[in-house]
Design an enzyme around this catalytic site. Structure first.
Site, short mmCIF file in Angstrom:
data_model
loop_
_atom_site.label_atom_id
_atom_site.label_comp_id
_atom_site.label_asym_id
_atom_site.label_seq_id
_atom_site.Cartn_x
_atom_site.Cartn_y
_atom_site.Cartn_z
CD GLN A 50 0.48 -0.26 6.39
OE1 GLN A 50 1.16 0.22 7.27
NE2 GLN A 50 0.21 0.40 5.28
N GLY A 51 -1.80 -4.78 6.54
CA GLY A 51 -2.96 -5.15 5.72
C GLY A 51 -4.00 -4.05 5.68
CB SER A 70 -4.16 -1.33 -0.10
OG SER A 70 -3.54 -0.11 0.19
CD GLU A 91 3.57 4.88 5.94
OE1 GLU A 91 2.36 5.21 5.97
OE2 GLU A 91 3.98 3.94 5.26
#
Lengths: 314, 392
Positions: free
Chosen positions: B128-129, B131, B246
C-alpha cells in the site's frame, strides 16, 4: 455470535426511552428533589407500560420477557436518571424469585402494588426497602435515592449478586451516555477564545475517550445479560466484566463532564450532578470495582476460567 | 442477539481446523508458530499459493473470483482457527483484505479479470502506497506526482512505511495528478508493478531490530494509462473506501494472536511469581476484560450490515485494541522484571514478550494515531466542531 437486537427489542427500548424523555426530564428530578423523591403518578406510568411485569411469566400476568430486554430498559432508566425502584423490584428481585420458584408475589409486583428490595451481604444498605426493613432513613449522596439499613440477614447467593450487578451495569451505561450527551452539547455551545470549547483537543479528546469507554461497555453488558439469561458457563465472570467496564465508563464520563462544564459543573444548578451522583451510588452497589476485579483475577489466574489456545474465548 | 455459533458453523469450524492442522503438521510444518512478519518470506509466499489452491485464501470473496462467498460467521471462524492452529500471518493481507475488495467495489470488469485471479491464487502480492514523509496523519497532503505521457502514467515522488514492499509484486499508489491541486482534490489511485527501474525500495529498521516496512522511491516510474481505479481525481474517494475495508474480519484473527500473547504473559507471571503480586493480578484481570471487549466490539462492528453508516463500534475499535496492546506490552515488561531487558542470544532479536513491548509502540501510531482517532470520534461520532486547520 451476533450483537444485533431484534426489531421488537429495539422498539421496546425506544418506546421506554421516548416515554421517559417526555415525562421524566430534569425538571421532574428537581421537583422530586424538593418535594420528597417519589411520585405515585410516575410509578403508575411504569406499571401501565407493563414494565413491572416485564420478567414476570405470562401465567402470572406478566410479559414473560428476558434479561436482555430488561438490561436494555434498565439502560434507559439510567439515561433518564429514574429514581423509582423499577430496576431493583422488577429486574433484580423478580428473576431471582422466579428462579427460586417463589411465585406468590409476582402478580402483585406485575400489578405495581408490591415493591421488593432484596438485601445481599455485599450491600449494607438497600434502596427503597423501607417497607421490609423499617428503620432510620439514610441520606445518600444521590439525593433521589431512598436508602435504609437492613438487618444483618442478607442473602449471600451469587446469583442474586449477578442480577444486581448486571442491572447496575445497565443503568451505569445509560447514565454514562446521558452525561456524555450533556457534556458534548455544552461543549458545542459554550464559547471561549472565539470558538466553541469543543473544538479544542484538550476537551474533545477527553470526550472521545469517554465515548470509547461507553461503546465498549455496551457489548460487555449485552453479553453478560445473554449469559445470565441462559446461565452458561463463567456467567459470573462475564457479569463482573460488565460491572467493571460500566462503572469505569460512568465514573470517567462523570468526571469529564464536570470538567467540560467548568465552574458550572460544580453547581447544584446544572442538572449534571443528579446523573453523576447516581453513577457514584451505583458504582459501589452490588459489588464494587475491586470486588468484581477480584472475581475476574481469581478466574483468570486461579484457573477456573480456562485459558490457552484450545479454550480461546470460551 | 445470539451467543455462540450454529451447528452448521461448528461443522465448518471443524473443517477449517482439520485442514489447517493437517497443513501445519505436513508440508508447511516449518513455518508453524512464526510470529515475525518478515521471517521466511519465500515459504510464506508458497503458503499463500497453497491457500489459493485449496480456496482458503479469500473465503469472503464471491465464488466467481476464487472465494467461497463465506458468511460473516464463517469468516470469523476461519480467522479464529487460522490463528489457533499457529499459522503465520498472511504476507498478502493487503491484497486479500484491501486491494481485492477495492477492485470488487470500484474496478472495471477488465481490471477484475486482470488482478483478482492472481490475488486469489496467492500469486500477486500487494502493498500500500499511501503515507509520505510529509503526509502522515494529514494523509490528504500527498505530493507524489502522476502525469499522463504517451499513454502511460509517469510517477515521481516518495512513499514511506510501505509494509512488505520488498517482497511485493504490486503497489497501489495515491498520486497527485492535478497540477496545483491541494488536499483531497486532484488525487488519482494507480496500480503499479513494483519490478521496474523507476521504483526503488529501501528497508527501514524498527526499534525491535526487524525491518518490515520501507521507503519506496518513484523516479519516472511507469504504468499503463488504464491502471487507475475509478476516474482521474477520484483517488481520495477510492482510498477512503479502501480504508473502510481495513476494519474487516482480519481484526478477529489478530485477536487470536493477542489471546496467545496474553496467555503467554499469564503463564510467565505464574512461573516467575509475579502473579502473586495483587497489582499485577489486577492488571492481568483488566487485560483479560479488555481482550474480551475487543472481541465483542469487533463482532458488533461486523454485524452492522449498514456499511454506509459508521457506527460507534466502528469508530472506537482501533483506539481500543491499539491501547490495549500497548498496555499489554508495558505489563509484560513489569511481569518479566529485569529479565525482560536481556535477549536470549547474541543477536538483537527478542522473544515474544519483550518484542511485544517494543512492537506495540507502533500500534497506537499506524493506521491513524490515537490522537487522530480521538478527533474522528469527537467530530464524526459526537458532532463536535472540527479542529481549526491551516491552509493546506
Amino acid at each position: 455470535m451476533d450483537f444485533r437486537f431484534t426489531d421488537d427489542q429495539l422498539t421496546l427500548a425506544e418506546s421506554v426511552r421516548d416515554y421517559l424523555a417526555g415525562t421524566h426530564g430534569p425538571e421532574v428530578l428537581r421537583r422530586l428533589d424538593s418535594e420528597g423523591n417519589r411520585d405515585p403518578a410516575i410509578w403508575q406510568g411504569l406499571v401501565d407500560m407493563g414494565l413491572t411485569g416485564l420478567l414476570v411469566p405470562e401465567e402470572h400476568s406478566g410479559l414473560g420477557l428476558g434479561l436482555v430486554e430488561a438490561a436494555l430498559i434498565a439502560t434507559e432508566c439510567g439515561r433518564a436518571c429514574l429514581a423509582e425502584p423499577l430496576v431493583d423490584t422488577a429486574f433484580v428481585a423478580v428473576p431471582w424469585l422466579v428462579r427460586r420458584g417463589e411465585v406468590a408475589e409476582l402478580g402483585a409486583i406485575a400489578a405495581g402494588t408490591r415493591k421488593v428490595a432484596l438485601p445481599h451481604v455485599l450491600n449494607p444498605w438497600v434502596a427503597d426497602g423501607a417497607d421490609e426493613f423499617p428503620g432510620q432513613p439514610l441520606q445518600s449522596v444521590d439525593p433521589l435515592r431512598n436508602l435504609v439499613m437492613f438487618p444483618a440477614s442478607g442473602s449471600a447467593d451469587p446469583h442474586l449478586l449477578d442480577l444486581g450487578a448486571l442491572m447496575s451495569a445497565a443503568q451505569l451505561v445509560g447514565l454514562a451516555e446521558a452525561m456524555l450527551h450533556q457534556a458534548t452539547e455544552y461543549a458545542k455551545v459554550r464559547t471561549q477564545f472565539g470558538q466553541p470549547v469543543g473544538a479544542f483537543q484538550g476537551l474533545k479528546h477527553q470526550l472521545a475517550s469517554c465515548a470509547v469507554a461507553v461503546e465498549f461497555a455496551k457489548p460487555a453488558l449485552w453479553y453478560a445479560a445473554g449469559t445470565l439469561e441462559c446461565m452458561s458457563s463463567n456467567t459470573s465472570v462475564h457479569v463482573s466484566h460488565a460491572k467493571v467496564m460500566a462503572t469505569d465508563a460512568a465514573i470517567q464520563t462523570a468526571e469529564t463532564a464536570i470538567q467540560v462544564h467548568g465552574a458550572m459543573g460544580y453547581t447544584y444548578e446544572v442538572d449534571l450532578h443528579f446523573w453523576m451522583k447516581r453513577a457514584w451510588a451505583l458504582a459501589g452497589s452490588w459489588g464494587d470495582r475491586a470486588c468484581h476485579l477480584k472475581r475476574i483475577d481469581q478466574a483468570v489466574i486461579g484457573g477456573t476460567l480456562p485459558i490457552g489456545p484450545e479454550h480461546t474465548f470460551a | 442477539m445470539k451467543l455462540g455459533f450454529s451447528a452448521a458453523d461448528e461443522a465448518f469450524r471443524q473443517e477449517c481446523a482439520d485442514w489447517l492442522n493437517a497443513e501445519m503438521a505436513g508440508e508447511f510444518r516449518d513455518i508453524k508458530g512464526i510470529t515475525k512478519l518478515t521471517a521466511s518470506p519465500e515459504r510464506r509466499k508458497e503458503w499463500e499459493q497453497r491457500l489459493g489452491e485449496a480456496k482458503w485464501g479469500c473465503i469472503g470473496w464471491p465464488v466467481e473470483w476464487g472465494g467461497r462467498n463465506a458468511t460473516l460467521a464463517q469468516q470469523v471462524i476461519f480467522a479464529e482457527e487460522y490463528a489457533r492452529a499457529g499459522v503465520p500471518g498472511r504476507v498478502n493481507h493487503i491484497g486479500v483484505e484491501l486491494a481485492g475488495p477495492t477492485l470488487l467495489a470500484f474496478g472495471t470488469e477488465e481490471q477484475k479479470q486482470r488482478f483478482l485471479p492472481g490475488i486469489a491464487a496467492g500469486k500477486t502480492i500487494f502493498c500500500q502506497g499511501f503515507s509520505e514523509p510529509g503526509a502522515g496523519s494529514d494523509l490528504a497532503s500527498v505530493r507524489t506526482k502522476g502525469r499522463l505521457e504517451n499513454g502511460e502514467w509517469v510517477v515521481n515522488g516518495q512513499k514511506i512505511w510501505t509494509s512488505l514492499a520488498h517482497i511485493s509484486d504490486w503497489i497501489f499508489v495515491v498520486t497527485r495528478t492535478e497540477e496545483g491541486s491541494k488536499g483531497p482534490k486532484g488525487l488519482t489511485f494507480l496500480m503499479m508493478e513494483i519490478d521496474q527501474p523507476g521504483i526503488e525500495i529501501r528497508g527501514i529498521k524498527q526499534i525491535n531490530g526487524d525491518a518490515e516496512f520501507n521507503e519506496t522511491f518513484f523516479t519516472d516510474a511507469r504504468c499503463p494509462a488504464d491502471s487507475l481505479i475509478g476516474a482521474v481525481g477520484d483517488g481520495w474517494k477510492i482510498a477512503m473506501g479502501l480504508l473502510a475495508f481495513e476494519r474487516g474480519v482480519s481484526t478477529l484473527g489478530q485477536q487470536m494472536a493477542f489471546r496467545n500473547e496474553l496467555d503467554e504473559l499469564i503463564a510467565a507471571a505464574k512461573a516467575n511469581g509475579a502473579a502473586n503480586n495483587p497489582l499485577i493480578r489486577q492488571r492481568l484481570a483488566k487485560a483479560e476484560i479488555g481482550l474480551r471487549l475487543m472481541r465483542y466490539g469487533a463482532l458488533r462492528m461486523l454485524s452492522n450490515t449498514d456499511h454506509s453508516k459508521i457506527d460507534g463500534a466502528a469508530l472506537t475499535y482501533k483506539i481500543q485494541w491499539a491501547t490495549w496492546r500497548r498496555n499489554l506490552g508495558e505489563l509484560a515488561m513489569d511481569v518479566l522484571g529485569q529479565a525482560g531487558e536481556v535477549a536470549e542470544g547474541s543477536e538483537y532479536e527478542w522473544d515474544t514478550l519483550p518484542n511485544l513491548f517494543l512492537y506495540s509502540r507502533a500500534d497506537t501510531i499506524y493506521g491513524g494515531t490515537n490522537q487522530i482517532q480521538r478527533n474522528l470520534i469527537a467530530e464524526r461520532g459526537l458532532g463536535l466542531p472540527r479542529e481549526p486547520r491551516g491552509d493546506v
